[in-house]
Structure formats: structure tokens, C-alpha cells
Design an enzyme around this catalytic site. Sequence first.
Site, mmCIF file in Angstrom:
data_model
loop_
_atom_site.group_PDB
_atom_site.id
_atom_site.type_symbol
_atom_site.label_atom_id
_atom_site.label_comp_id
_atom_site.label_asym_id
_atom_site.label_seq_id
_atom_site.Cartn_x
_atom_site.Cartn_y
_atom_site.Cartn_z
ATOM 1 C CG ASP A 101 40.904 52.851 41.426
ATOM 2 O OD1 ASP A 101 40.343 53.075 42.509
ATOM 3 O OD2 ASP A 101 40.886 51.741 40.847
ATOM 4 C CG ASN A 125 32.938 53.122 48.922
ATOM 5 O OD1 ASN A 125 31.982 53.870 48.730
ATOM 6 N ND2 ASN A 125 33.603 52.545 47.930
ATOM 7 C CD GLN A 155 36.821 50.843 53.829
ATOM 8 O OE1 GLN A 155 35.930 51.162 54.624
ATOM 9 N NE2 GLN A 155 38.097 51.080 54.042
ATOM 10 C CG HIS A 206 40.593 54.078 49.615
ATOM 11 N ND1 HIS A 206 40.520 52.965 50.424
ATOM 12 C CD2 HIS A 206 39.644 53.910 48.669
ATOM 13 C CE1 HIS A 206 39.579 52.157 49.980
ATOM 14 N NE2 HIS A 206 39.011 52.722 48.921
ATOM 15 C CG HIS A 243 36.943 56.114 45.535
ATOM 16 N ND1 HIS A 243 37.324 55.156 44.626
ATOM 17 C CD2 HIS A 243 36.689 55.460 46.701
ATOM 18 C CE1 HIS A 243 37.288 53.963 45.220
ATOM 19 N NE2 HIS A 243 36.899 54.122 46.470
HETATM 20 P P1 AMP Z 1 36.925 50.641 47.819
HETATM 21 O O1 AMP Z 1 36.029 49.639 47.155
HETATM 22 O O2 AMP Z 1 36.294 51.957 48.163
HETATM 23 O O3 AMP Z 1 37.623 50.020 49.011
HETATM 24 O O4 AMP Z 1 37.998 51.027 46.763
HETATM 25 C C1 AMP Z 1 39.141 50.286 46.502
HETATM 26 C C2 AMP Z 1 39.705 50.836 45.241
HETATM 27 O O5 AMP Z 1 41.028 50.389 45.109
HETATM 28 C C3 AMP Z 1 38.956 50.385 43.986
HETATM 29 O O6 AMP Z 1 38.541 51.531 43.249
HETATM 30 C C4 AMP Z 1 39.985 49.570 43.218
HETATM 31 O O7 AMP Z 1 39.883 49.746 41.846
HETATM 32 C C5 AMP Z 1 41.268 50.117 43.772
HETATM 33 N N1 AMP Z 1 42.393 49.198 43.748
HETATM 34 C C6 AMP Z 1 42.374 47.882 44.060
HETATM 35 N N2 AMP Z 1 43.622 47.384 44.004
HETATM 36 C C7 AMP Z 1 44.436 48.417 43.654
HETATM 37 C C8 AMP Z 1 45.834 48.545 43.441
HETATM 38 N N3 AMP Z 1 46.676 47.510 43.579
HETATM 39 N N4 AMP Z 1 46.314 49.763 43.087
HETATM 40 C C9 AMP Z 1 45.483 50.813 42.950
HETATM 41 N N5 AMP Z 1 44.167 50.759 43.154
HETATM 42 C C10 AMP Z 1 43.648 49.577 43.502
#
Ligand code: AMP
Length: 122
Positions: A25, A81, A88, A94, A96
Site C-alpha cells: 500500500d 471495504n 472504499q 482489493h 487489505h
Molecule cells: P480503500 O480505501 O479500501 O479503497 O483502499 C484504497 C487503498 O489504496 C488505501 O489503503 C490507499 O492507501 C491505497 N492506495 C491509494 N493509491 C495507491 C497507489 N497508487 N498505490 C498503492 N496503493 C494505493
Amino acid sequence: MTCIFCHIPKDRIILSNDRAVAIFDRYPVNPGHMLIIPKRHFDDFFDASDEEIQSITELVRLCRELLDKTYHPDGYNIGVNCGRVAGQTVMHMHVHLIPRYTGDVEDPKGGVRGVIPEKRIY
Ligand code: AMP
Ligand code: ZN
């Protein structure tokens, strides 16, 4: 808008199989925070096929082995999420995988129950 999880640079992919990839992440909540992401674009966990769930689960297990060896966490939270109302922000499904370390929060009781912070501790 372009989906960031449909365009992950190859050098960011830590593990992969037929249907999913795993990356670190970009904004980790703890050291070693990983995301397991299906290769196919869809937003909702509940739209994953049985085969995708199997591939994702395989990577969750492999990532756990990797993290055990490299980060030596004391526990994990695994979470998805599902929908904006559930938090989300990236609308490509995805999982976590969040390593937990003794003392990383003052009182960890309740863990994922903390999505409703005032109900975390029962
Ligand atoms: P969610 O809020 O469950 O949709 O999680 C999205 C996740 O993606 C968060 O934990 C962010 O830190 C992560 N994230 C956002 N942009 C990137 C990126 N470019 N590469 C890797 N992780 C990312
Ligand atoms: Zn996507």
C-alpha cells in the site's frame, strides 16, 4: 477516470498468480501493509468469481508468509471495504492485509469493529 489498480507498474508487483496481484500500500497504516487485487476490474468484493476468490486467498496466504519473514508482525487484520459508505476509496476491489505489532495502538481490542469507532470495545 483511469483506474490506478488497472495500471499498476510491473515493478510494484510483489506477488502474482493467474487472477490477482499483491502490492505494498502506498499509504500504509502499518509497516508491511499490502493490498491483494484481482486483475479483472470490478468494484465490489461480492462480484468476484469463485476462481478470483481462490486466487486472492492464495495471495493473502503467500503475502502473510512473506510478511512473517520480513516484518515479523504479531498479528494481522484482513479487510475489504465494500462500497463508499463502508469507506472504499479505490473502486477496484482489493483486500487489505495489515500487519499488527504489539503496542501499535494503545488498546487493540475489537480490531475491525473499529470501523464504527465508538462500538469498537464491547
Ligand atoms: P480503500 O480505501 O479500501 O479503497 O483502499 C484504497 C487503498 O489504496 C488505501 O489503503 C490507499 O492507501 C491505497 N492506495 C491509494 N493509491 C495507491 C497507489 N497508487 N498505490 C498503492 N496503493 C494505493
Ligand atoms: Zn481497475
